[in-house]
Design an enzyme around this catalytic site. Structure first.
Site, short mmCIF file in Angstrom:
data_model
loop_
_atom_site.label_atom_id
_atom_site.label_comp_id
_atom_site.label_asym_id
_atom_site.label_seq_id
_atom_site.Cartn_x
_atom_site.Cartn_y
_atom_site.Cartn_z
N LYS A 35 5.53 0.14 -121.75
CA LYS A 35 5.94 0.95 -120.62
C LYS A 35 7.46 1.02 -120.46
O LYS A 35 7.96 1.91 -119.81
CB LYS A 35 5.25 0.50 -119.32
CG LYS A 35 5.48 -0.90 -118.87
CD LYS A 35 4.84 -1.07 -117.50
CE LYS A 35 5.04 -2.44 -116.94
NZ LYS A 35 4.03 -3.40 -117.32
N ARG A 36 8.16 0.12 -121.11
CA ARG A 36 9.62 0.23 -121.08
C ARG A 36 10.11 1.42 -121.90
O ARG A 36 11.18 1.94 -121.69
CB ARG A 36 10.26 -1.05 -121.62
CG ARG A 36 10.43 -2.12 -120.55
CD ARG A 36 10.99 -3.40 -121.13
NE ARG A 36 10.09 -3.99 -122.12
CZ ARG A 36 10.35 -4.06 -123.41
NH1 ARG A 36 11.47 -3.58 -123.89
NH2 ARG A 36 9.48 -4.62 -124.23
#
Ligand code: GLU
Length: 502
Positions: free
Chosen positions: A255-256
């Site tokens: 998700k980064r």
């Protein structure tokens, strides 16, 4: 003998959101089950998060349903092999662990976390792989009683045999590892909760799972799981580990680095049909066809475990956008309108939609339907149909960016001519086109040189749907007002020494 019925499962942890990797695993299991007339089971792996299971499993279920999947057995739909939440099966795991204790295939371990940590540090210092050294492996019943009397709650460890441990993966072939490096591992923690590997094996057995299809990140878990099957003497399911999903730069998706939860994809205007289609290709290729736009039903007919790939899948957002655009084109005008409406409301362009808003939006979407890559782009693309802008916000650089070096004055006068022209005839795209072509010819301007400032005046942007259709949809009053607005902007910004120049 009848072949074993096909029963497959997805076992998500209740994380609140459905990860795209979970969706892909669910899809492959679903396709395999549908195609073989098997059963697709949803089981919740919630032993790590006993407290918040109910709410956080909902997010996962919603994601899976949003993408178009459903299951035959699960905590919400029931079934003959329940309960389907691991937290409701603790008694089953305890009984099974007890069986292993009775046969001396497992033992109780009273080591404290501090002892274990000290052992781990020493092993690391000796450059050994950390593993349990077997301190409690041979305690006598009396020794165990003494420790228990002190109030120490034991964990339960499996006795790991020496030698190689392995399995035949139907995607990867034979996969093996040295069992010795594992050490006797915990199967039930001192709080009575099973570790993932133990709960999983017990559930596969109890639920008669025939095939375990899951992501490659679980290969390392499969080795201890194989040892647990062996300890019980149970037949193993068929394992199939799907390739990892990587970013184009070969790093693991996270998700980064971009969207990974289905809710994020939905908010970005991806259609579930498109994301599902895209996921299908992340680890599988259809044989002999080049068509890439495939529905769930079509995929169901084509899918096979044999055609699952061995090289890692690249999560290519450019391809996803392309697929999404293709799926958007497949939507009917009415369907597209209803899917775009929430984005228009979020953007504040429509409040509480009434029928006339729907009709208008449908007409506007027709202008961009063929070129819309994502639903969330519709508000921005259509904003100028809904909102006006003051003269100060007119993009003067664009308005005067003529390829043939037309001056501001030229542009100003052509806008004035255009305003006059608008009132002289019927206001349809075809009539407008004819008139403006004639105007360009009479001024000896290239049509493009005329259309550019007109487009900027009407839309305040460089690219728009076909200009004359856009004008027709906006209507005479709006278009006149915008041409006047752009003219005012030109005057307001005319250099001082040019004033009165006309
Ligand atoms: N809870 C695990 C996960 O979500 C399940 C792994 C498995 O399928 O065995 O990754």
């Amino acid at each position: 003998m009848n072949p074993k019925p096909i029963r497959v499962r997805i076992a998500p942890s209740p994380t609140g959101n459905c990860h795209v990797g979970t969706a892909r695993t669910a899809l492959y299991n679903y396709l395999f089950a549908k195609q073989t007339g098997g059963t697709f089971i949803l089981r919740v792996d919630d032993t790590d998060s006993l407290r918040n299971t109910l709410e956080s499993e909902q997010g996962v279920f919603e994601g899976l349903r949003w993408i178009g999947l459903s299951w035959d057995e699960g905590p919400d739909v029931g079934g003959a092999y329940g309960p389907y939440r691991q937290s409701e099966r603790l008694g089953i795991y305890a009984e099974r662990a007890h069986e292993l204790l009775e046969k001396d295939l497992a033992y109780e371990c009273f080591c404290s976390p501090e002892d274990l940590e000290a052992e781990r540090k020493q092993q690391m210092a000796r450059k050994e792989d950390p593993h349990y050294g077997g301190h409690c492996a041979n305690l006598t019943a009396a020794e165990r009683e003494t420790l228990r009397a002190k109030g120490i709650k034991p964990s339960i460890r499996l006795r790991v045999r020496p030698g190689t441990v392995g399995f035949d993966d139907s995607i990867r072939g034979r996969v093996e590892q040295d069992a010795g490096i594992m050490g006797d591992f915990v199967i039930i923690k001192s709080n009575g909760i099973p570790v993932y590997n133990f709960g999983t094996v017990i559930d596969e057995y109890e639920m008669q799972i025939s095939h375990v299809i899951r992501g490659a990140e679980h290969i390392s878990n499969t080795f201890p799981q194989v040892l647990i099957y062996e300890a019980f003497g149970w037949e193993m399911p068929v394992f199939a580990h799907l390739v990892l999903m990587l970013n184009p730069d070969k790093t693991k998706i996270s998700k980064r680095k971009g969207a990974v939860y289905l809710g994020d994809f939905a908010a970005m205007g991806y259609l579930p049909e498109a994301l599902l289609n895209f996921c299908a290709f992340l680890g599988w290729t259809p044989g002999g066809i080049s068509e890439e736009i495939l529905s769930l039903t079509e995929l169901q007919e084509m899918f096979s475990l044999q055609r699952c790939t061995q090289s890692n899948a690249v999560f290519d957002q450019v391809k996803l956008d392309w697929m999404n655009g293709m799926w958007i084109r497949r939507l009917s005008a009415a369907e597209l309108t209803s899917r775009v409406m929430p984005f228009m409301i979020d953007a504040g362009l429509i409040n509480v939609p009434v029928k006339s808003d729907e009709i208008r939006l449908e007409a506007l979407l027709e202008l961009i339907h063929e070129r819309l890559p994502r639903l969330d782009e519709a508000p921005e693309t259509l904003a100028y149909f809904y909102t006006d802008w003051p003269a100060e916000e007119v993009d003067l650089d664009l308005l005067t960016a003529s390829k043939s070096n037309r001056t501001k004055e030229d542009i100003y006068s052509v806008l004035q001519e255009s305003i006059k022209l608008l009132r002289s005839n019927s206001f349809t795209a075809a009539a407008l086109e004819e008139q403006f072509k004639a105007l360009a010819a009479s001024l000896e301007w290239k049509l493009g040189d005329l259309l550019m400032p007109l487009r900027v005046a009407v839309t305040n942007r460089k690219i728009s749907p076909p200009l004359f259709t856009t004008m027709e949809v906006l209507g005479l009053e709006k278009v006149s007002q915008r041409l006047a607005n752009a003219s005012a902007a030109l005057l307001g910004n005319a250099p001082a020494d040019r004033s009165g120049h006309e």
